[in-house]
Scaffold this motif. Structure first.
Motif, PDB file in Angstrom:
ATOM      1  N   ARG A  91      -1.450   1.174  -5.159  1.00 30.80           N
ATOM      2  CA  ARG A  91      -1.376  -0.078  -4.409  1.00 30.80           C
ATOM      3  C   ARG A  91      -0.917  -1.160  -5.380  1.00 30.80           C
ATOM      4  O   ARG A  91      -1.353  -1.203  -6.533  1.00 30.80           O
TER       5      ARG A  91
ATOM      6  N   ILE B 138      -2.509  -0.444  -8.907  1.00 34.23           N
ATOM      7  CA  ILE B 138      -3.852   0.118  -8.773  1.00 34.23           C
ATOM      8  C   ILE B 138      -3.759   1.605  -8.448  1.00 34.23           C
ATOM      9  O   ILE B 138      -3.106   1.994  -7.471  1.00 34.23           O
TER      10      ILE B 138
ATOM     11  N   LEU C 205      -5.073   4.584  -6.742  1.00 38.79           N
ATOM     12  CA  LEU C 205      -5.991   4.737  -5.615  1.00 38.79           C
ATOM     13  C   LEU C 205      -7.075   5.772  -5.891  1.00 38.79           C
ATOM     14  O   LEU C 205      -8.170   5.683  -5.332  1.00 38.79           O
TER      15      LEU C 205
ATOM     16  N   SER D 246      -8.714   6.280  -8.764  1.00 39.96           N
ATOM     17  CA  SER D 246      -9.785   5.707  -9.584  1.00 39.96           C
ATOM     18  C   SER D 246     -10.188   4.309  -9.162  1.00 39.96           C
ATOM     19  O   SER D 246     -11.265   3.831  -9.525  1.00 39.96           O
ATOM     20  N   GLY D 247      -9.293   3.631  -8.415  1.00 42.32           N
ATOM     21  CA  GLY D 247      -9.541   2.250  -8.050  1.00 42.32           C
ATOM     22  C   GLY D 247      -9.290   1.268  -9.175  1.00 42.32           C
ATOM     23  O   GLY D 247      -9.595   0.081  -9.050  1.00 42.32           O
ATOM     24  N   GLU D 248      -8.704   1.756 -10.298  1.00 42.22           N
ATOM     25  CA  GLU D 248      -8.510   0.924 -11.480  1.00 42.22           C
ATOM     26  C   GLU D 248      -7.051   0.464 -11.599  1.00 42.22           C
ATOM     27  O   GLU D 248      -6.122   1.158 -11.199  1.00 42.22           O
TER      28      GLU D 248
ATOM     29  N   GLN E  28       0.821  -1.207   0.000  1.00 43.48           N
ATOM     30  CA  GLN E  28       0.000   0.000   0.000  1.00 43.48           C
ATOM     31  C   GLN E  28       0.852   1.252   0.000  1.00 43.48           C
ATOM     32  O   GLN E  28       1.762   1.398   0.820  1.00 43.48           O
TER      33      GLN E  28
END
Length: 252
Positions: free
Chosen positions: A40, A99, A101, A103-105, A35
């Protein structure tokens, strides 16, 4: 000029390397989640990540990002999904999705590979950064997270970077990140129907504490202005780190 450690002699008066009386083989990486503040890293999962990664890679205007890769480009989501399933199934290389953070994509991948726990040697490779990740603070943090994991969590001694010797962007990236160039292995690989000379780079464990400080100084919010532009480059920080280390070794 590199300063070598004092030479040890064995019982036959032959020079031998530094003793490692307490060395134990290291654990293999298990793909744990790493993290950061902007990104991530997590173990690649085709079901969760493949469609996002294909969409991210598809934002590139052409296929030049795949010229020096072992696979790709991928014309559609199904072809990349098949590739991601193969990547997920391997333990070496151990592929990670990066990933974003915000956009979470998933926006890129990188892998730990050629893993040698007995010697404490590991390589970072299969680095595929989409245009959403390239030349970003997030991309640098992703490399930092993986490096820190290798040296601090796993206790490895040597972290390698290898690339086609003609891949100028990859060679520049390695040196920006603090890797030292070690040389060219001629005709080392056959891929895509052509021969490859391979450029080798490395970071070793004794260099990591100073490089970690350089990364953290660069990643600090204070190093960026209101427009997100860096005040000091990572290249300058890592170059200064290696120069200072050389000066200390020379003085010793």
């Amino acid at each position: 000029m590199t300063v070598l450690p004092p030479t040890r002699l064995n019982a036959y008066q032959q020079p031998v390397g530094p003793a490692l009386p307490d060395w134990q083989p290291r654990a293999r990486p298990a793909g744990q989640t790493l993290q950061g503040r902007s990104c991530r890293l997590e173990r690649l999962d085709a079901a969760r990540h493949a469609a996002q990664l294909h969409a991210a890679f598809a934002t590139a205007p052409d296929g030049r990002d795949w010229t020096y890769m072992m696979s790709g480009p991928f014309p559609d989501a199904a072809s990349y999904r098949h590739q991601a399933e193969q990547m997920q199934a391997t333990q070496d290389p151990l592929h990670h999705a990066v990933i974003d953070l915000a956009s979470g994509e998933a926006v890129g991948t990188m892998a730990l590979m050629r893993i040698e726990p007995a010697h404490g040697v590991i390589e970072v490779g299969h680095i595929a950064l989409s245009p959403l990740l390239k030349r970003s603070r997030m991309a640098t943090e992703a490399h930092y997270l993986l490096m820190r994991h290798v040296f601090e969590d796993l206790g490895y001694r040597r972290y390698e970077w290898k690339c086609d010797s003609l891949n100028a962007p990859s060679r520049a990236a390695a040196q920006r990140l603090g890797f030292r160039f070690e040389g060219i292995f001629r005709q080392a690989v056959v891929y895509r129907g052509r021969s490859r000379d391979t450029a080798w780079f490395s970071i070793i464990d004794s260099e990591w504490p100073a490089l970690r400080q350089a990364f953290e100084q660069w990643l600090d919010d204070g190093n960026f202005d209101a427009r997100g532009q860096q005040r000091q480059s990572l290249s300058a920080l890592t170059r200064a780190t290696l120069t200072n280390e050389h000066a200390v070794s020379s003085a010793a």
